[in-house]
Design an enzyme around this catalytic site. Structure first.
Site, PDB file in Angstrom:
ATOM      1  CB  CYS A 120      27.173  99.596  54.436  1.00 58.10           C
ATOM      2  SG  CYS A 120      27.812 100.017  52.941  1.00 58.10           S
ATOM      3  CB  CYS A 122      24.407 102.449  50.932  1.00 54.98           C
ATOM      4  SG  CYS A 122      23.940 100.688  51.709  1.00 54.98           S
ATOM      5  CE  LYS A 195      26.498  94.039  48.924  1.00 53.06           C
ATOM      6  NZ  LYS A 195      26.193  95.118  49.991  1.00 53.06           N
ATOM      7  CD  GLU A 233      36.899  91.788  45.901  1.00 54.26           C
ATOM      8  OE1 GLU A 233      37.016  91.797  47.214  1.00 54.26           O
ATOM      9  OE2 GLU A 233      36.490  92.790  45.362  1.00 54.26           O
ATOM     10  CE  LYS A 248      23.806  91.327  50.350  1.00 57.01           C
ATOM     11  NZ  LYS A 248      23.853  92.583  50.937  1.00 57.01           N
ATOM     12  CB  SER A 274      15.694  91.385  49.868  1.00 58.66           C
ATOM     13  OG  SER A 274      16.508  92.199  48.827  1.00 58.66           O
ATOM     14  CE1 TYR A 313      16.252  90.596  55.342  1.00 58.84           C
ATOM     15  CE2 TYR A 313      16.583  89.285  53.365  1.00 58.84           C
ATOM     16  CZ  TYR A 313      16.912  90.613  54.076  1.00 58.84           C
ATOM     17  OH  TYR A 313      17.809  91.421  53.833  1.00 58.84           O
TER      18      TYR A 313
END
Ligand code: PBG
Ligand code: ZN
Length: 324
Positions: A120, A122, A195, A233, A248, A274, A313
């Site tokens: 990505c 970003c 996403k 998508e 996601k 997260s 995580y």
């Protein structure tokens, strides 16, 4: 089957019966560990909103990957925090970029762990958007070339799989074509296919330093209210050559995971993001829930919904728990 002829509790009366009829078994093979790579040496900087997660320099990233391997975790997902940001995200596709260097180091020291790289722009653009901008508008088609270049540079560094997370239209085809033309036809694409534009990414943006400097991501990430659109998508990415498709976030989108699993015959990944992690950690720290149990229940539920693999995580903690 009606009471009293049928009594569901008969098969729940002890752990042996419960083991026999258990439908979903979470294993360490299902887990993928995301890691944040940053420059420097000996750096292990805690992410305040993600207790137990760190921005790590490459030496420490390699240590984490070794530990993941010793626990049986098959793969990691790499994110990079660059030294410089600019409008064209040039550090995203630089040969000596942070992800490129971290990938090389991991493949050198821990070759058997699958390295997936997040593709990505970003983290690398000064405006923090996932594509390049023209004024205040994201320029989809101008972004494709840079995204494909980024994927190619990851492959050249030794990435085993690339994972575009930008949500620009047409990027999977562009990446596939670029990889194939450069003798990387063996590198699979794990597409962040459905996403959503989610507030659950908040802690990640602190970890990856990738908050958009103006506007939001609603013109490229999906509206949380939409489910049928997810099928469009995902189908598009399948047609364009994706090898694995991702949904996601995971927990608030279990219905999407379930639908995609039913409709699509490719492996499905889910990203336990997260914010999902942070909520469990925060409630655990307050003593309001049993964090370990909620973690295992959450991961099992994501698998039960239809995910073949889970980016989380919690990967290290869950792997430890599964050993017992
Ligand atoms: C950026 C990206 C994001 C995540 C992975 N890649 C955040 C975003 O779209 O702003 C989120 C991961 C997480 O929240 O754990 N392309
Ligand atoms: Zn992005």
């Amino acid at each position: 089957m009606l009471f009293p002829d049928y009594r569901p509790r008969r098969l729940r009366q002890n752990e042996s019966f419960r083991r026999m009829i258990r439908e979903t078994i979470l294993t360490v093979n299902d887990l993928i560990l995301p890691l944040f790579a940053i420059g420097g040496k000996g750096v292990k900087k805690p992410v305040p909103s993600m207790p137990g997660q760190f921005q790590q320099s490459i030496d420490n990233i390699v240590k984490s990957v070794k530990k993941a391997e010793s626990l049986g975790i098959p793969a990691v997902m790499l994110f990079g925090i660059p030294d410089k940001k600019d409008p064209l995200a040039t550090r995203a596709y630089a040969k000596d970029g942070i992800v490129q260097k971290a990938t090389k180091a991991i493949k050198d020291k821990v070759p058997d762990v699958v390295v997936i790289t997040d593709v990505c722009l970003c983290q690398y653009t000064d405006h923090g958007h996932c594509g390049v901008v023209d004024g205040n508008v994201i320029d989809n088609d101008a972004s494709l070339d840079l995204i494909a270049k980024t994927a190619l540079s990851h492959a050249k560094a030794g990435a085993d799989m690339v994972a575009p997370s930008d949500m620009m239209d047409g990027r999977v085809a562009e990446i596939r074509q670029t990889l194939d033309e450069n003798d990387f036809s063996n590198v699979p694409v794990m597409s962040y296919a459905a996403k959503y534009c989610s507030a659950y990414y908040g802690p990640f943006r602190q970890a990856a330093e990738s908050t958009p400097q103006f506007g939001d991501r609603r013109t490229y990430q999906m509206d949380p209210a939409n489910a049928v659109e997810a099928i469009r998508e995902v189908s598009m990415d399948v047609e364009e050559g994706a090898d694995i498709i991702m949904v996601k976030p995971a927990l608030p989108y279990l219905d999407i995971i379930c639908r995609i699993r039913d409709e699509i015959d490719l492996p499905v990944a889910a990203y336990n993001v997260s914010g999902e992690y942070a909520m469990i950690k925060a409630a655990e720290q307050k003593g309001w829930i049993d964090g370990t149990k909620v973690m295992m229940e959450t991961l099992t539920s994501i698998k039960r919904a239809g995910a073949d693999m889970i980016l989380t995580y919690f990967a290290m903690e869950a792997a430890e728990e599964l050993k017992q």
